[in-house]
Motif scaffolding. Structure first.
Motif, PDB file in Angstrom:
ATOM      1  N   LYS A 211      43.460  34.920  36.471  1.00 10.85           N
ATOM      2  CA  LYS A 211      42.280  35.437  36.274  1.00 10.85           C
ATOM      3  C   LYS A 211      41.993  36.197  37.773  1.00 10.85           C
ATOM      4  O   LYS A 211      41.302  37.243  37.721  1.00 10.85           O
ATOM      5  CB  LYS A 211      41.166  34.572  35.889  1.00 10.85           C
ATOM      6  CG  LYS A 211      39.728  34.768  36.232  1.00 10.85           C
ATOM      7  CD  LYS A 211      39.242  35.498  34.809  1.00 10.85           C
ATOM      8  CE  LYS A 211      38.164  36.416  34.938  1.00 10.85           C
ATOM      9  NZ  LYS A 211      37.003  35.661  35.267  1.00 10.85           N
ATOM     10  N   LEU A 212      41.987  35.508  38.824  1.00  7.91           N
ATOM     11  CA  LEU A 212      41.585  36.071  40.219  1.00  7.91           C
ATOM     12  C   LEU A 212      42.826  36.835  40.778  1.00  7.91           C
ATOM     13  O   LEU A 212      43.569  37.938  40.481  1.00  7.91           O
ATOM     14  CB  LEU A 212      40.846  35.193  41.084  1.00  7.91           C
ATOM     15  CG  LEU A 212      39.597  34.557  40.364  1.00  7.91           C
ATOM     16  CD1 LEU A 212      39.162  33.224  40.538  1.00  7.91           C
ATOM     17  CD2 LEU A 212      38.390  35.683  40.849  1.00  7.91           C
TER      18      LEU A 212
ATOM     19  N   ALA B  83      45.789  29.315  35.651  1.00  9.73           N
ATOM     20  CA  ALA B  83      44.633  30.295  35.277  1.00  9.73           C
ATOM     21  C   ALA B  83      43.914  30.782  36.155  1.00  9.73           C
ATOM     22  O   ALA B  83      43.631  31.848  35.950  1.00  9.73           O
ATOM     23  CB  ALA B  83      43.887  29.261  34.424  1.00  9.73           C
TER      24      ALA B  83
ATOM     25  N   ASN C  80      37.324  25.695  29.443  1.00 16.82           N
ATOM     26  CA  ASN C  80      37.557  27.236  29.483  1.00 16.82           C
ATOM     27  C   ASN C  80      39.053  27.418  29.012  1.00 16.82           C
ATOM     28  O   ASN C  80      39.313  28.378  28.420  1.00 16.82           O
ATOM     29  CB  ASN C  80      37.319  27.862  30.929  1.00 16.82           C
ATOM     30  CG  ASN C  80      36.061  27.955  31.030  1.00 16.82           C
ATOM     31  OD1 ASN C  80      35.030  28.304  30.040  1.00 16.82           O
ATOM     32  ND2 ASN C  80      35.585  27.758  32.354  1.00 16.82           N
ATOM     33  N   LEU C  81      40.007  26.574  29.435  1.00 17.36           N
ATOM     34  CA  LEU C  81      41.389  26.729  29.048  1.00 17.36           C
ATOM     35  C   LEU C  81      41.428  26.607  27.452  1.00 17.36           C
ATOM     36  O   LEU C  81      42.304  27.358  26.802  1.00 17.36           O
ATOM     37  CB  LEU C  81      42.270  26.034  29.700  1.00 17.36           C
ATOM     38  CG  LEU C  81      42.525  26.254  31.339  1.00 17.36           C
ATOM     39  CD1 LEU C  81      43.296  25.200  31.933  1.00 17.36           C
ATOM     40  CD2 LEU C  81      43.555  27.594  31.309  1.00 17.36           C
TER      41      LEU C  81
ATOM     42  N   ASP D  60      31.493  32.462  42.132  1.00 17.96           N
ATOM     43  CA  ASP D  60      30.731  33.613  41.566  1.00 17.96           C
ATOM     44  C   ASP D  60      31.129  33.381  40.097  1.00 17.96           C
ATOM     45  O   ASP D  60      30.807  34.200  39.099  1.00 17.96           O
ATOM     46  CB  ASP D  60      30.717  34.680  42.258  1.00 17.96           C
ATOM     47  CG  ASP D  60      29.338  34.518  43.245  1.00 17.96           C
ATOM     48  OD1 ASP D  60      28.821  33.514  43.209  1.00 17.96           O
ATOM     49  OD2 ASP D  60      29.329  35.398  44.183  1.00 17.96           O
ATOM     50  N   ASP D  61      32.722  33.492  40.053  1.00 21.86           N
ATOM     51  CA  ASP D  61      33.415  33.665  38.883  1.00 21.86           C
ATOM     52  C   ASP D  61      32.647  33.009  37.497  1.00 21.86           C
ATOM     53  O   ASP D  61      32.382  31.888  37.701  1.00 21.86           O
ATOM     54  CB  ASP D  61      34.679  33.266  39.060  1.00 21.86           C
ATOM     55  CG  ASP D  61      35.526  33.922  38.023  1.00 21.86           C
ATOM     56  OD1 ASP D  61      35.984  35.235  37.999  1.00 21.86           O
ATOM     57  OD2 ASP D  61      35.990  33.140  36.992  1.00 21.86           O
ATOM     58  N   PRO D  62      32.547  33.867  36.407  1.00 20.45           N
ATOM     59  CA  PRO D  62      31.782  33.338  35.049  1.00 20.45           C
ATOM     60  C   PRO D  62      32.657  32.022  34.639  1.00 20.45           C
ATOM     61  O   PRO D  62      32.065  31.228  33.953  1.00 20.45           O
ATOM     62  CB  PRO D  62      31.851  34.318  34.214  1.00 20.45           C
ATOM     63  CG  PRO D  62      32.458  35.531  35.069  1.00 20.45           C
ATOM     64  CD  PRO D  62      32.651  35.223  36.402  1.00 20.45           C
ATOM     65  N   MET D  63      33.873  31.864  35.080  1.00 19.97           N
ATOM     66  CA  MET D  63      34.952  30.781  34.673  1.00 19.97           C
ATOM     67  C   MET D  63      34.462  29.310  35.212  1.00 19.97           C
ATOM     68  O   MET D  63      34.760  28.399  34.681  1.00 19.97           O
ATOM     69  CB  MET D  63      36.197  31.036  34.776  1.00 19.97           C
ATOM     70  CG  MET D  63      36.788  32.203  33.882  1.00 19.97           C
ATOM     71  SD  MET D  63      36.958  31.395  32.122  1.00 19.97           S
ATOM     72  CE  MET D  63      37.038  32.807  31.282  1.00 19.97           C
TER      73      MET D  63
ATOM     74  N   PHE E  64      35.274  27.790  37.940  1.00 21.12           N
ATOM     75  CA  PHE E  64      36.576  27.056  38.059  1.00 21.12           C
ATOM     76  C   PHE E  64      36.277  25.929  39.387  1.00 21.12           C
ATOM     77  O   PHE E  64      36.497  24.796  39.431  1.00 21.12           O
ATOM     78  CB  PHE E  64      37.797  27.570  38.456  1.00 21.12           C
ATOM     79  CG  PHE E  64      38.594  28.044  37.313  1.00 21.12           C
ATOM     80  CD1 PHE E  64      38.980  27.315  36.473  1.00 21.12           C
ATOM     81  CD2 PHE E  64      38.668  29.352  37.369  1.00 21.12           C
ATOM     82  CE1 PHE E  64      39.404  27.882  35.035  1.00 21.12           C
ATOM     83  CE2 PHE E  64      39.380  29.911  35.950  1.00 21.12           C
ATOM     84  CZ  PHE E  64      39.546  28.966  34.945  1.00 21.12           C
TER      85      PHE E  64
ATOM     86  N   ALA F  69      40.158  29.328  25.977  1.00 21.45           N
ATOM     87  CA  ALA F  69      41.196  30.542  25.940  1.00 21.45           C
ATOM     88  C   ALA F  69      42.280  30.148  24.849  1.00 21.45           C
ATOM     89  O   ALA F  69      42.824  31.383  24.280  1.00 21.45           O
ATOM     90  CB  ALA F  69      41.629  31.076  27.178  1.00 21.45           C
TER      91      ALA F  69
END
Lengths: 546, 314
Positions: free
Chosen positions: A270-271, A266, A356-357, A329-332, A334, A360
């Motif tokens: 995402k990144l 994931a 989150n997963l 910082d990522d809104p997810m 992790f 999704a």
């Protein structure tokens, strides 16, 4: 346990152990706890067969037994572990994981143990070495030590573990084989649920085993075969020093690994790749120190992460800091930051990541099934929690008519819930707020049931396809057998071709189609299982964090 | 004697009227009865009432009600002159419509407020419309509902629906096109940032675009016939967030920077989804419309499923 789970359990039991075990297992599932006599009576199966079925189930750790409701003096009662039965669906994935981590040897070790439920180390090593030798070229063979190596690697990384202590296992044998006298097992201690509570759980026994894998002789050589059988008998009686120590697959450990894989992939999508490597490193570092149900991994400092990164990645320290800041910082979310010591302490938010997963996954189901605009509404509701119909239309920028249609479809599929808030006690529609909302956890549960049903359908279809083509399959097997025996006896090529032509072209085509169908169904089963795994982990994590 | 008294009274009345008008000019937002009383303590209540009534009847004064009682306010002369030649009912209706402002008012609500029969109101409305004093606007909330407002007013967004409506129809295609264009812009920006091979922080920061930048891009593209405001673009960008394709962050910015609202700047960037389509939806069962009716041995069953058959032969 739901009807869908029971159906799937039944199908899996039938596939792996046959119809009698299915009958007994499903009956046990439906009734919860039963003693042997009741089980035999209610399934109208002979006592002997039921005993054998229970033996199989206990051997695979799918069934538990203990003193009954009438206290220790009453008859022993049996229970079946539905979750464990459903793990059978995941066998291919466990085996594949072992293969990708420890190569062919690891694959075979896990496969053997999965197939037999529990085995001693020495017999695993022997069987696996023999099987590997079988596939090697002539004159080569597999050294036992290599298999022992792979085995101990698996134990060291906790993928394999010892079965719960021997005394309760001994009790298993006595109760299943002599349940006519239930008194004998009256003092049975209930089997410990957690094998990890046993101190020697991951301790390897000293085994005296050396040699190489043996090749099975060709069937023509009857005399040699006979001799081999004699030798095999001798070998089996040989003392290896690990009698009574049985090993089983540690499913929890595999699941942890799957979960980490899911999180890593994931992050990668995402990144980017580098971030995912950093998360992988963090997860690997905390693998041993973090309990399975923890919401966060043990905090590690940036310095430690830097040292533990594989040198091939060549990430400079300032770059690592930047990556970590980005991850935080990522809104997810992790990765979280817990402190500033040691260049910053970082954790992986395991539960958040799972949530989150799962979210999704839900979104993806809505997107694929109802289209991207419905998915927009679904995400909107997930984000804003409670919205009126008008607000949904405005935020999603979808014409009122279409939005209404989509919203009502989602509502009727139970993916979206409706909350009434009356302004007056009479619940008059004109004076009531109608708020739409999505409850992630119940929706995930719903989806899980759908997954179980989908897998059952796929298995059902697969069985149907095989049944339909049974005649062709049998014929092709027969002909292959004839061909093999002809080849062994050195027949002419013309003769071989003649036999081969016994399968007509349309038949061959049909067989080809069947193979294609079965493969497709099989791979789909595994794919749905990935969804099942993700949702199950999310539900478990939500339950444990409550 | 009586004659003199009457005369004196009448001059008094005129005086009082003038004084009240003066007061009203002093306080354009309106005056209460108390204010008049304080100003003219010597005048009797009856006289005061007469004066006010006269002013009201000739239409120079407005009577309003607020939280602390009645208010008198000078009627603006402009509307008074416009209303020349209209009767009281017309004036009343005009006043009601005027009060509704640019939100407009529905004819049924006019009826409730004015207590006039509907036929009468329709006549008056037609009359006023023909004099170009008021206009009828179709509301987007209910297509058959007409609301009335003064002729010179710009209808409120809640009535016309803003830029997304033309003739009361929601322009969903227009919205979709804008949605795609905005996404394309953000995506290309993110890709450029990724290819720049700079440090990860710089990469991320350069993948962000402010709503102002997006707005400018869309304006320069010239795909829109109507003028879009920055808020319009932000609503479009929000739909992208709900599509899961875009992320938003708010940062503090110095007042006066372009694209800065209330000291905040909204930054958007295109992102990837965290998972591929999940395994369930790769099977026919995950998308099956009759999934709930499917049972082994039933009319619809996995063995006889035509969807599954087609999928297998695919």
């Amino acid at each position: 346990m739901t009807a869908q789970e029971a159906r799937l359990c039944g199908l899996l039991l039938r596939e792996h152990f046959g119809e009698v075990v299915e009958k007994v297992g499903v009956h046990l599932l439906r009734s919860g706890t039963l003693n042997l006599r009741a089980l035999a009576h209610e399934t109208s199966t002979s006592l002997d067969l039921v005993k054998k079925c229970l033996c199989v189930l206990v051997q695979h750790g799918m069934s538990k037994f203990g003193p009954g409701r009438r206290g220790p003096a009453g008859p022993v009662e049996y229970q079946i572990n539905c979750e464990r039965v459903l793990y059978m669906l995941r066998y291919p994935r466990y085996i594949y994981m072992a293969k990708s981590l420890y190569g062919d040897t690891g694959e075979l070790v896990v496969e053997e143990i999965l197939q037999r439920g529990q085995m001693t180390m020495s017999s695993v090593v022997r069987t696996v070495a023999d099987r590997l030798t079988q596939n090697m070229e002539d004159g080569q063979s597999m050294d036992y030590n290599e298999v022992i190596n792979a085995f101990s690697n698996l134990v060291e990384t906790h993928f394999l573990q010892r079965c719960p202590p021997v005394d309760s296992l001994g009790a298993t044998v006595t109760t299943t084989s002599s349940s006519g006298t239930p008194e004998s097992s009256a003092n049975t201690t209930p089997q410990s649920a957690q094998p990890e509570s046993h101190p020697d759980c991951y301790k390897l026994p000293q085994i005296h085993l050396s040699g190489r894998g043996k090749r099975r002789r060709s069937s023509g050589d009857a005399e040699a075969n006979d001799r081999r059988a004699k030798r095999a008998k001798l070998e089996n009686t040989e003392v290896c020093g690990d009698e009574g120590i049985y090993w089983q697959v540690n499913f929890e450990r595999f699941h942890l690994h799957f979960r980490h894989q899911a999180i890593i992939s994931a992050v990668a999508s995402k990144l980017d790749q580098t971030s995912s490597e950093i998360v992988r490193t963090m997860l690997r570092m905390s693998e041993v120190t973090t309990p399975a149900t923890a919401a966060y991994t043990q905090a590690v400092s940036a310095n430690e992460i830097f040292r533990a990164l594989p040198p091939s990645y060549n990430i400079a320290r300032p770059i690592l800091d930047q990556y970590l800041t980005l991850l935080v910082d990522d809104p997810m979310e992790f990765v979280g930051k817990t402190g500033d010591s040691g260049g910053g302490m970082y954790v992986v938010n395991l539960h958040r990541a799972l949530a989150n997963l799962a979210r999704a996954t839900l979104e993806s189901v809505v997107q694929e099934r109802f289209g991207s605009r419905s998915a927009r509404i679904f995400r909107l509701l997930l984000r804003k929690k409670h919205l009126e119909q008008k607000q949904v239309e405005d935020f999603a920028m979808i014409p009122a008519k279409e939005a209404k249609d989509m919203l009502y479809t989602l509502l009727s599929e139970n993916l979206v819930q409706l909350q009434e808030i009356p302004k007056t006690p009479d619940h008059a529609p004109s004076r009531t707020f109608y708020l739409y909302t999505v409850n992630q956890l119940p929706t995930a549960r719903l989806l899980l049931q759908n997954c179980y049903k989908a897998v059952s359908n796929l298995i059902e279809r697969r069985l149907f396809e095989t049944k339909e083509n049974k005649r062709h399959l049998e014929k092709s097997q027969r002909i292959e057998a004839i061909l093999a025996s002809l080849q062994a006896s050195g027949a002419e090529t013309a003769q071989l071709a003649e036999v081969e032509e016994m399968i007509t072209a349309p038949e061959r085509q049909q067989l080809e189609a069947l193979r294609h169908h079965i493969n497709k169904l099989d791979s789909s089963e595994n794919q749905v299982d990935e969804t099942i795994f993700l949702i199950e982990s999310y539900i478990n994590s939500a339950a444990s964090s409550r | 004697m009586t004659d003199v008294k009457v005369k004196k009274e009448s001059t008094d009345v005129v005086d009082i009227e003038n004084r009240i008008k003066e007061l009203c000019q002093q306080f354009p937002q309106g005056i209460t009865d108390q204010v008049i009383q304080n100003d003219m303590p010597h005048v009797e209540a009856q006289q005061r009432a007469m004066a006010i009534n006269r002013l009201l009847s000739v239409g120079q004064l407005d009577l309003l009600r607020n939280s602390n009682g009645l208010l008198y306010r000078l009627k603006d002369t402009q509307s008074a002159s416009k209303m020349k030649g209209s009767d009281n009912q017309e004036k009343l209706v005009y006043q009601i419509i005027e009060d509704a402002g640019n939100k407009g008012i529905w004819s049924r609500d006019i009826r409730y407020k004015s207590n006039l029969p509907l036929t009468e109101i329709n006549k008056i409305l037609k009359n006023l419309e023909s004099k170009k004093l008021i206009k009828a606007v179709k509301s987007v909330a209910a297509s058959k509902k007409k609301v009335y407002m003064l002729y010179n007013l710009q209808p409120d967004r809640s009535v016309t629906g803003g830029a997304w409506y033309s003739d009361q129809d929601f322009e969903s295609e227009f919205v979709e096109v804008l949605n795609q264009q905005c996404f394309k812009f953000l995506q290309s920006k993110a890709e450029a940032a990724r290819d720049s091979k700079q440090s990860p922080m710089v990469q991320r920061n350069s993948s962000f675009a402010t709503s102002y930048e997006v707005w400018k891009y869309i304006c320069e593209l010239g795909i829109s016939k109507v003028d879009l405001s920055m808020e319009d673009i932000e609503t479009i960008l929000n739909t992208l967030i709900y599509d899961g394709k875009v992320e938003m962050t708010i940062i503090a910015a110095k007042e006066g920077t372009v694209g800065c609202v209330d000291g905040q700047m909204k930054l958007y960037r295109g992102v990837n989804s965290i998972i591929q389509p999940t395994g369930l939806v790769k099977t026919p069962c995950g998308l099956c419309p009759v999934f709930d009716d499917c049972h082994e041995g039933g009319e619809i069953s996995p063995s006889t499923c035509i969807y599954m058959g087609e999928w297998l032969d695919f």
